[in-house]
Design a protein around this motif. Structure first.
Motif, PDB file in Angstrom:
ATOM      1  N   GLY A   1       0.805  -1.218   0.000  1.00 27.86           N
ATOM      2  CA  GLY A   1       0.000   0.000   0.000  1.00 27.86           C
ATOM      3  C   GLY A   1       0.832   1.259   0.000  1.00 27.86           C
ATOM      4  N   THR A   2       2.055   1.175   0.542  1.00 32.81           N
ATOM      5  CA  THR A   2       2.931   2.346   0.536  1.00 32.81           C
ATOM      6  C   THR A   2       3.509   2.621  -0.855  1.00 32.81           C
ATOM      7  OG1 THR A   2       4.923   1.064   1.098  1.00 32.81           O
ATOM      8  CG2 THR A   2       3.595   1.907   2.939  1.00 32.81           C
ATOM      9  N   TYR A   3       3.324   1.680  -1.770  1.00 34.17           N
ATOM     10  CA  TYR A   3       3.868   1.818  -3.125  1.00 34.17           C
ATOM     11  C   TYR A   3       2.777   2.006  -4.172  1.00 34.17           C
ATOM     12  CZ  TYR A   3       6.000   0.195  -7.538  1.00 34.17           C
ATOM     13  OH  TYR A   3       6.410   0.078  -8.845  1.00 34.17           O
ATOM     14  N   GLY A   4       1.620   1.392  -3.984  1.00 30.00           N
ATOM     15  CA  GLY A   4       0.573   1.411  -5.004  1.00 30.00           C
ATOM     16  C   GLY A   4       0.102   2.798  -5.383  1.00 30.00           C
ATOM     17  N   GLY A   5      -0.025   3.700  -4.407  1.00 28.64           N
ATOM     18  CA  GLY A   5      -0.509   5.042  -4.696  1.00 28.64           C
ATOM     19  C   GLY A   5       0.440   5.879  -5.520  1.00 28.64           C
ATOM     20  N   ALA A   6       1.684   5.405  -5.705  1.00 29.79           N
ATOM     21  CA  ALA A   6       2.645   6.160  -6.518  1.00 29.79           C
ATOM     22  C   ALA A   6       2.206   6.236  -7.977  1.00 29.79           C
ATOM     23  CB  ALA A   6       4.025   5.499  -6.426  1.00 29.79           C
ATOM     24  N   PHE A   7       1.488   5.222  -8.464  1.00 34.37           N
ATOM     25  CA  PHE A   7       1.066   5.211  -9.866  1.00 34.37           C
ATOM     26  C   PHE A   7       0.188   6.414 -10.189  1.00 34.37           C
ATOM     27  CE2 PHE A   7       1.234   0.334  -9.377  1.00 34.37           C
ATOM     28  CZ  PHE A   7       2.595   0.343  -9.560  1.00 34.37           C
ATOM     29  N   THR A   8      -0.850   6.613  -9.372  1.00 32.85           N
ATOM     30  CA  THR A   8      -1.769   7.716  -9.649  1.00 32.85           C
ATOM     31  C   THR A   8      -1.121   9.066  -9.365  1.00 32.85           C
ATOM     32  OG1 THR A   8      -2.703   7.450  -7.426  1.00 32.85           O
ATOM     33  CG2 THR A   8      -3.816   6.321  -9.225  1.00 32.85           C
TER      34      THR A   8
END
Length: 509
Positions: free
Chosen positions: A72-79
């Motif tokens: 979860g600490t990495y997934g939001g980097a895409f958007t």
């Protein structure tokens, strides 16, 4: 050290069993999905899946939730990089340079730097966690009930100090959480408290009901108020990740190390978490870059620092949880709830009684970081495509998970009514700008603090000064006082002098 490496090796072997690997991959995918969907926060995602771990064995349950936490600490980097929409507050500093680099025609390169930063930050954090947890737990074994009460109080005080811009609002939130935790039967004497002769309250209020209601239902009610007006995002453009060269990465080796270690240290502080680690490390790099003034214009330093720190904070937050039984962040508070659902109290005794489980969790963090990066590299296009889902559909799924989760623990319909009630509390907190985290931590840590306090009073003849006269507890209590006083000192320090207003207006005093 050899003993630690041996047990870690056994943990890796346990992780490679089919069940644990399946749970690990599932947790990573869910965490990436939660991170990508704006509005569905990391803590909320972990909360929604907590009830489904009740039928698992405890090791699988913790692996699932920890994997969600890491990814979860990495997934939001895409958007954040592609659409300038942070999937998490963690990724607000990331978009300042990540989106700027994407605007310069290098979105794939920006995503590549993010992936490498997450990988390095997670691995360095895992190493620190493995070698730090055992010494901290060994030191904690010297604790008696006064020391344990002081350390739990330290966790509560840290959450208050970091609970938001308003200390009074954070105190109110914590007070409500402690009040909710005291409902039901007293653990020491068996007396009923705050039940008002209502059977629904006789058995107390499950902390899971509070978390699911405040985070899940409360967020859906907030979206309902706006009429689910968030526009769908155009995701037709292709998205891919381009890894930087080895030479480029070696050129930033000190940046990787500095951000990872600092993120880990911030994560250890109870109540800080990944968001504060991300902002702190970006602030450090901005100070180091003051002369060049390149940050904010799409440079790798502004991407690596917050992402490495955010992922590194996960290992840091797990140290106080496993060694002291104190959650270091909102997500680890939920993971602590998973321990308690399975009848295990995290703390120094866990390393003595369940060392195999602990080192399996350690190993899963290393494997989770690597798998997160591999899956994130190949799954970016379908993950970003999920943003086409209407907000109302996502909210409907969230409500289904909330009701199933609240009902699965005690199979009691009254828990659903309590969940809805706390959903309105969470909605009111959101409207009035009260932080929810102190309330949740109060519900979880309140019973632990009460039990330690009562044991201390029974053991030391109701002498409350024992918390201040014993060396370790006295030192911790002094730190607590300092934590609570610092915000007031800072506010007085920032207050302008009598002539400041006139000077700012261009007038002579």
């Amino acid at each position: 050290m050899l003993d630690i490496l041996t047990q870690l090796g056994a943990g890796f072997l346990a992780c490679f069993t089919p069940v644990h690997m399946a749970v690990l991959v599932l947790g990573i995918l869910i965490g990436l999905l939660v991170g990508v969907l704006p509005g569905l926060t990391l803590v909320m995602g972990v909360v929604l899946f907590l009830p489904f771990t009740y039928q698992m064995d405890i090791t699988s349950a913790i692996i699932l939730l920890t994997a969600m936490y890491v990814s979860g600490t990495y997934g939001g980097a895409f958007t954040s990089i592609l659409f300038r929409i942070p999937g998490e507050p963690i990724h607000v500093p990331l978009l300042w340079d990540g989106y700027a680099m994407a605007q310069k025609g290098q979105p794939a390169k920006a995503l590549g730097w993010t992936l490498v930063a997450a990988l390095v930050g997670g691995l360095i954090s895992g190493i620190i966690m493995v070698f730090m947890t055992q010494p901290v737990a060994s030191f904690a074994l010297r604790f008696s009930s006064p020391e344990y009460f002081a350390i739990v109080l330290f966790g509560l005080a840290s959450v208050i100090a970091l609970g938001g811009s308003s200390l009074s609002n954070a105190l109110v939130s914590l007070g409500l959480g402690l009040l909710v935790a005291s409902v039901g039967s007293d653990a020491t004497y068996g007396a009923y408290r705050f039940t008002f002769d209502l059977p629904i309250l006789a058995d107390g209020i499950e902390f899971l009901v509070v978390m699911v209601g405040a985070y899940g239902v409360g967020e859906v009610l907030s979206r309902l108020e706006t009429g689910f007006t968030t526009k769908t995002i155009d995701t037709r453009s292709g998205a891919k990740t381009q890894l930087p060269s080895l030479r480029e990465m070696l050129g930033f080796k000190m940046l990787f190390l500095r951000s990872s270690v600092l993120g880990n240290i911030v994560g250890i502080v109870p109540g800080a978490g990944a968001t504060i680690a991300s902002f702190v490390c970006y602030g450090v790099e901005s100070q180091l870059d003051r002369g060049k003034k390149r940050l904010g214009k799409g440079v790798p330093e502004g991407i690596v620092a917050p992402q490495a720190a955010a992922t590194a904070s996960v290992g840091g937050a797990l140290v106080p949880l496993l060694a002291l039984g104190i959650p270091g962040s909102g997500a680890t508070a939920v993971i602590m709830g998973a321990f308690m659902l399975h009848g295990v109290q995290p703390g120094p005794q866990v390393l003595l009684t369940s060392a195999d489980m602990v080192y399996t969790i350690f190993a899963s963090l290393f494997l989770g970081v690597v798998l997160m990066c591999v899956l994130g590299y190949f799954a970016i296009r379908p993950l970003v495509k999920v943003l086409d889902l209407p907000e109302a559909v996502v909210s409907a799924f969230v409500m289904v998970f909330c009701f199933v989760g609240a009902l699965s623990i005690r199979s009691n319909i009254t828990d659903l009514w309590l969940m809805i009630a706390f959903g309105f509390v969470g909605y009111a907190f959101e409207r009035l700008r009260f932080p929810i985290a102190p309330m949740v931590l109060g519900v979880i840590l309140g019973p632990l603090a009460e039990e330690a306090f009562m044991n201390s009073m029974i053991s030391f003849g109701n002498d409350w000064t024992v918390f201040f006269t014993r060396p370790i507890s006295g030192t911790i209590m002094a730190v607590i006082v300092l934590i609570l006083v610092l915000p007031f000192i800072g506010r007085i320090w920032r207050r302008p002098g009598p002539g400041a207003g006139r000077e700012d207006a261009g007038l002579q005093p």
